[in-house]
Design an enzyme around this catalytic site. Structure first.
Site, PDB file in Angstrom:
ATOM      1  N   ARG A 103     -42.669  21.100  77.655  1.00 24.40           N
ATOM      2  CA  ARG A 103     -43.697  20.225  78.232  1.00 24.40           C
ATOM      3  C   ARG A 103     -45.047  20.907  78.431  1.00 24.40           C
ATOM      4  NH1 ARG A 103     -41.113  17.809  83.356  1.00 24.40           N
ATOM      5  NH2 ARG A 103     -39.466  19.356  83.031  1.00 24.40           N
ATOM      6  N   ARG A 115    -102.373  49.060  73.466  1.00 18.46           N
ATOM      7  CA  ARG A 115    -102.804  47.662  73.566  1.00 18.46           C
ATOM      8  C   ARG A 115    -104.086  47.593  72.759  1.00 18.46           C
ATOM      9  NH1 ARG A 115    -104.519  46.338  79.423  1.00 18.46           N
ATOM     10  NH2 ARG A 115    -102.338  46.482  80.044  1.00 18.46           N
ATOM     11  N   LYS A 174     -77.306  47.183  81.760  1.00 22.56           N
ATOM     12  CA  LYS A 174     -76.051  47.650  81.148  1.00 22.56           C
ATOM     13  C   LYS A 174     -76.061  49.171  81.040  1.00 22.56           C
ATOM     14  CE  LYS A 174     -75.360  48.964  77.175  1.00 22.56           C
ATOM     15  NZ  LYS A 174     -75.299  49.253  75.729  1.00 22.56           N
ATOM     16  N   ARG A 184     -73.846  44.450  83.710  1.00 22.20           N
ATOM     17  CA  ARG A 184     -72.750  44.672  82.766  1.00 22.20           C
ATOM     18  C   ARG A 184     -72.109  46.036  83.002  1.00 22.20           C
ATOM     19  NH1 ARG A 184     -75.438  43.887  77.248  1.00 22.20           N
ATOM     20  NH2 ARG A 184     -73.386  44.652  76.572  1.00 22.20           N
ATOM     21  N   ASN A 187     -30.844  22.158  95.023  1.00 21.18           N
ATOM     22  CA  ASN A 187     -30.683  23.542  94.602  1.00 21.18           C
ATOM     23  C   ASN A 187     -32.005  24.035  94.041  1.00 21.18           C
ATOM     24  OD1 ASN A 187     -29.645  25.974  93.583  1.00 21.18           O
ATOM     25  ND2 ASN A 187     -29.193  25.014  91.608  1.00 21.18           N
ATOM     26  N   ALA A 198     -92.134  42.441  84.999  1.00 21.19           N
ATOM     27  CA  ALA A 198     -91.453  41.324  84.340  1.00 21.19           C
ATOM     28  C   ALA A 198     -91.476  41.496  82.837  1.00 21.19           C
ATOM     29  CB  ALA A 198     -92.137  40.013  84.719  1.00 21.19           C
ATOM     30  N   LYS A 209     -43.847  29.873  77.858  1.00 23.74           N
ATOM     31  CA  LYS A 209     -44.222  29.386  79.188  1.00 23.74           C
ATOM     32  C   LYS A 209     -44.498  30.502  80.186  1.00 23.74           C
ATOM     33  CE  LYS A 209     -41.275  26.991  81.831  1.00 23.74           C
ATOM     34  NZ  LYS A 209     -40.588  25.764  82.321  1.00 23.74           N
TER      35      LYS A 209
HETATM   36  C1  UD1 Z   1     -31.749  24.185  87.292  1.00 24.82           C
HETATM   37  C2  UD1 Z   1     -30.486  24.014  88.123  1.00 24.82           C
HETATM   38  C3  UD1 Z   1     -30.716  22.919  89.145  1.00 24.82           C
HETATM   39  C4  UD1 Z   1     -31.924  23.233  89.998  1.00 24.82           C
HETATM   40  C5  UD1 Z   1     -33.131  23.470  89.118  1.00 24.82           C
HETATM   41  C6  UD1 Z   1     -34.298  23.963  89.934  1.00 24.82           C
HETATM   42  C7  UD1 Z   1     -28.660  24.591  86.656  1.00 24.82           C
HETATM   43  C8  UD1 Z   1     -27.564  24.081  85.809  1.00 24.82           C
HETATM   44  N1  UD1 Z   1     -29.408  23.674  87.271  1.00 24.82           N
HETATM   45  O1  UD1 Z   1     -31.925  22.984  86.585  1.00 24.82           O
HETATM   46  O2  UD1 Z   1     -29.577  22.760  89.964  1.00 24.82           O
HETATM   47  O3  UD1 Z   1     -32.175  22.149  90.876  1.00 24.82           O
HETATM   48  O4  UD1 Z   1     -32.847  24.475  88.139  1.00 24.82           O
HETATM   49  O5  UD1 Z   1     -35.435  24.017  89.130  1.00 24.82           O
HETATM   50  O6  UD1 Z   1     -28.824  25.795  86.799  1.00 24.82           O
HETATM   51  N2  UD1 Z   1     -33.019  29.205  81.277  1.00 24.82           N
HETATM   52  C9  UD1 Z   1     -32.698  30.280  80.470  1.00 24.82           C
HETATM   53  N3  UD1 Z   1     -31.681  30.179  79.590  1.00 24.82           N
HETATM   54  C10 UD1 Z   1     -30.957  29.035  79.452  1.00 24.82           C
HETATM   55  C11 UD1 Z   1     -31.298  27.941  80.268  1.00 24.82           C
HETATM   56  C12 UD1 Z   1     -32.315  28.062  81.181  1.00 24.82           C
HETATM   57  O7  UD1 Z   1     -33.329  31.324  80.559  1.00 24.82           O
HETATM   58  O8  UD1 Z   1     -30.054  29.023  78.620  1.00 24.82           O
HETATM   59  C13 UD1 Z   1     -34.115  29.311  82.224  1.00 24.82           C
HETATM   60  C14 UD1 Z   1     -35.226  28.369  81.855  1.00 24.82           C
HETATM   61  O9  UD1 Z   1     -36.205  29.045  81.085  1.00 24.82           O
HETATM   62  C15 UD1 Z   1     -35.779  27.947  83.186  1.00 24.82           C
HETATM   63  C16 UD1 Z   1     -34.606  28.109  84.143  1.00 24.82           C
HETATM   64  O10 UD1 Z   1     -33.666  28.911  83.482  1.00 24.82           O
HETATM   65  O11 UD1 Z   1     -36.797  28.812  83.639  1.00 24.82           O
HETATM   66  C17 UD1 Z   1     -34.026  26.792  84.579  1.00 24.82           C
HETATM   67  O12 UD1 Z   1     -33.488  26.156  83.457  1.00 24.82           O
HETATM   68  P1  UD1 Z   1     -33.540  24.584  83.297  1.00 24.82           P
HETATM   69  O13 UD1 Z   1     -32.786  24.219  82.095  1.00 24.82           O
HETATM   70  O14 UD1 Z   1     -34.933  24.121  83.391  1.00 24.82           O
HETATM   71  O15 UD1 Z   1     -32.738  24.116  84.562  1.00 24.82           O
HETATM   72  P2  UD1 Z   1     -32.965  22.802  85.366  1.00 24.82           P
HETATM   73  O16 UD1 Z   1     -32.495  21.650  84.553  1.00 24.82           O
HETATM   74  O17 UD1 Z   1     -34.316  22.742  85.916  1.00 24.82           O
END
Ligand code: UD1
Ligand code: CA
Length: 461
Positions: A17, A439, A350, A332, A168, A379, A24
């Protein structure tokens, strides 16, 4: 004694996104990658080791942190879920360690909040939060006695579970050995076909483990960045925090909502900063310094009592006590101004030292120069430091007076106390205490008449 700590940072996701070519976690908050903020927070806990689980844009991410030797890189080539991600790091972590799971895209969690989570007793502790709108988050399931017995993901939840507002945050702490055992039993039979880290909670509860929980001081701490709008929101949160911290330390911000800190600011007493000032790199402001509206200060040191007027841009400069800079001045890298120097509008300096009390008040360029003390530069003066191939130095002695619209063709030296007549092009060294000018003499053409307009053809007879 508490067990040694290993931090696992999840950073393998793509961040679809963001609609970006940049991974990211390399998008920046206050000019630093999201992941850098998380790593700093992790490092503040003084863990035995930090593991970053990375995947999308792996090379770019690693390259960005190449100088950081406190990070172990764990490649998760394919992302099969948060449980799968943590499992990639676990084999390297000693079984007696405590594991803290953080997220590369959740940049504002506070060290104190994490300390609170780590202080919780038991094999597993979750960071939870209660939200007005819990949409998208995993929901915390508690029994009648308030004991946590599971987490259900939004996509797997029924209507009753969706009504739960305790969510969570994803951040958790667990004993490495137990976590490894639970993760080995997690499967991917769920709506997303992923190995959920959250499923360890249900497994722990089934084993009779008391699952502890802790809460952040502010919801902003647990917010993740999924799109640029959330990134902008967290930038504002960060800036507001930075502004509050500075104001508590005694800095006047004319409007804390219009102030941006993208680096570090050390400020003496009674510093005043007007609106829309941007601080970058490492900036040090002495006591009583005032910074006008719309200034950009990067890697500068400004001594006590100096005044920087509006719209000035300073980069890599040193400004002496009581100096007056701007409005519309540009300093600078390598500009070193002594005490009580005045640099006015549309002046660029500078790689030059300017001695005490010297003035360059209007429309001038001073580059690769040594300007003594008590010099007055009129100036429109230009140090012509570049011959098209090489840079050359201009030296101006103490007390010299440079008339307006002078070109000093470097290398050239103006002697101490010398005066240069306005409009001069100085190509050779000028003696001390004498008037030098180049001049052409002024003359008057007696009886000269202005031309008159020729008649148009139609008016011709
Ligand atoms: C996850 C939690 C959810 C919580 C939420 C908070 C799980 C299953 N769910 O959901 O309960 O409310 O975070 O934001 O854990 N990532 C990896 N490798 C992977 C998958 C994910 O590095 O294989 C990283 C992603 O880059 C991301 C983070 O883990 O930064 C969270 O992953 P994402 O898939 O976004 O989890 P959520 O669906 O947000
Ligand atoms: Ca997420």
């Amino acid at each position: 004694m508490a067990s040694a700590l290993s931090v696992v940072v999840l950073a393998a996701g793509q961040g679809t996104r963001m609609r970006s070519r940049v991974p990211k976690v390399l998008h920046t908050l206050a000019d630093r990658p999201l992941l850098a903020h998380v790593l700093d927070t992790a490092a503040a806990l003084q863990p035995a080791a930090i593991y970053v689980v990375h995947g999308h844009g792996a090379e770019a991410v690693r390259a960005h942190f190449a100088t950081r030797d406190d990070v172990h890189w764990v490649l998760q080539a394919e992302q099969h879920g948060t449980g799968h991600a943590v499992a990639q790091a676990l084999p390297a972590i000693p079984r007696e360690h405590r594991v803290l799971v953080l997220y590369g895209d959740v940049p504002l969690v506070e060290v104190d909040t994490l300390r609170r989570l780590l202080a919780a007793e038991g094999a597993l502790a979750l960071m939870t939060a209660t939200l007005k709108d819990p949409t998208g988050y995993g929901r915390i399931q508690r029994d009648a006695d308030g004991r946590v017995h599971g987490i259900v993901e939004q996509k797997d939840a029924g209507p009753e579970q969706l009504a739960i507002r305790e969510v969570n945050t994803g951040i958790l702490a667990a004993d490495a050995a137990r976590l490894g055992d639970w993760l080995a039993r997690v499967d991917n039979s769920n709506a997303q076909g992923e190995y959920y880290l959250t499923d360890v909670v249900g497994l722990a509860a089934t084993e009779g483990v008391e699952v502890a929980s802790a809460q952040p001081d502010s919801i902003d701490e647990i917010l993740g960045v999924n799109d640029r709008s959330q990134l902008a929101h967290l930038e504002r949160v960060y800036q507001r925090r930075a502004a509050e911290r500075l104001m508590r330390a005694g800095v006047t911000l004319r409007d804390p909502a219009r102030f941006d800190l993208r680096g570090t600011l050390e400020a003496g007493q009674d510093v005043t900063i007007d609106v829309n000032v941007i601080i970058e790199g490492r900036v040090v402001l002495g006591s009583g310094v005032s910074v006008g509206a719309h200034c950009v200060l990067k890697d500068v040191t400004i001594a006590d009592g100096a005044q920087i007027a509006a719209h000035s841009v300073l980069d890599g400069a040193e400004v002496g006590a009581g100096a007056r800079i701007g409005p519309f001045a540009r300093l600078r890298p390598g500009a070193r101004l002594a005490a009580a120097v005045h640099v006015g509008n549309f002046v660029e300096v500078k790689a030059s030292e300017v001695g005490e009390g010297s003035k360059i008040n209007h429309l001038s360029y001073v580059g690769d120069a040594h300007v003594g003390a008590g010099v007055n530069i009129g100036a429109g003066t230009i140090t012509c430091n570049y011959d098209g191939a090489n840079k050359h130095r201009t030296v101006i002695g103490d007390g010299a007076f440079i008339g307006s619209d002078t070109q000093l063709v470097a290398p050239v030296t103006v002697g101490p106390g010398a005066t240069i007549g306005a409009g001069s092009t100085i190509t050779r060294d000028t003696p001390a205490d004498e008037l030098t000018l180049s001049r052409s003499p002024q003359r008057t053409v007696k009886g000269w008449q202005r031309p008159v307009k020729a008649p148009k053809p139609s008016e011709e007879r």
